[in-house]
Design a protein around this motif. Structure first.
Motif: not given
Length: 254
Positions: A134-152
């Motif tokens: 769940q965490i990694t899937k969200a990370h992959q999608i958000l990184s792609k959509v925002t062009s930034k890797e979230p860390n919170l």
């Protein structure tokens, strides 16, 4: 007879002290609107951040978004009109993927993006492999959509246990909670939301609000909240800036 009562009283006192000691050892129970956590009085690994210990009048406005497209725009309008350039949005990855235009507006405005996970479930009910997915899937999608890797990350419903915290930490995430819940998710009335936030806000506070469609009064309460906090001398910062500038108030979970 007097001796009996004196002896019984001493025995009762010993039992009371033992119970108090046991409760302290086990931790203090704390309930928020969706779950119950156990705060331990010792370091038991990664912890969630609820606020920071600071004398600076800095405060973080945070907004969770999981569904809908009608409320985020008005909230962004208010932030722009009031000149609030710092806030943190925790985005559910399916929502972000299906609303790229709104996400772009948030990013372009310079607001911080955090993860709100993938599926909107209580992650403490998952096994460790499912939590990681769940965490990694969200990370992959958000990184792609925002062009930034979230860390919170703020988990759905604010729900987690020590396994969730440990896995999130191993994936480079800091878990963020809140110290002031606006209760906007209950739609209690604009003035009740405003009064609650203004009465509870304090230096280093993280304020929980929502920009999902189910929260119909947030955009109406937000102007008064911003004006009220500003009149009290507060400066708005992102969660990351808040953490970087002060000692964090964290609570461990059993």
């Amino acid at each position: 007879m007097n001796f009996f009562w004196i002896w019984s009283g001493k025995r009762l006192k010993r039992y009371f002290i033992a119970v108090v000691a046991l409760l302290f050892a086990l931790g203090i129970y704390y309930a928020d609107h969706q779950h119950i956590q156990v705060f331990l009085p010792f370091d038991s690994g990664p912890s969630a951040v609820y606020s920071v210990d600071t004398q600076k009048k800095e405060i973080a406005l945070t907004f969770d978004i999981s569904w809908g497209e009608e409320r985020a725009g008005p909230i962004l309008d208010v932030l722009e009109q009031k000149g609030v350039k710092k806030a943190t949005f925790f985005l559910s990855s399916p929502w972000a993927e299906s609303h790229p235009d709104i996400v772009k507006r948030i990013v372009d405005a310079g607001y911080e993006i955090g993860s709100h996970g993938h599926r909107h479930d209580n992650y403490s009910q998952y096994n460790e492999a499912q939590i990681r997915t769940q965490i990694t899937k969200a990370h992959q999608i958000l990184s792609k959509v925002t062009s930034k890797e979230p860390n919170l990350i703020r988990f759905p419903n604010g729900d987690f246990d020590k396994r969730v915290l440990r896995i999130a930490n191993s994936l480079g995430y800091t878990t963020i909670q809140w110290d002031t819940d606006s209760l906007d998710w209950m739609n209690p009335g604009t003035q009740k939301i405003v009064s609650r936030v203004l009465s509870k806000a304090h230096p280093g506070d993280i304020i929980l609000m929502h920009a999902s469609d189910s929260c119909k009064q947030t955009h109406e309460a937000l102007p008064q909240i911003i004006d009220g906090l500003t009149s009290k001398g507060y400066k708005f910062v992102t969660v990351s800036e808040l953490i970087a500038g002060a000692k964090t108030d964290t609570k461990a979970v059993e």
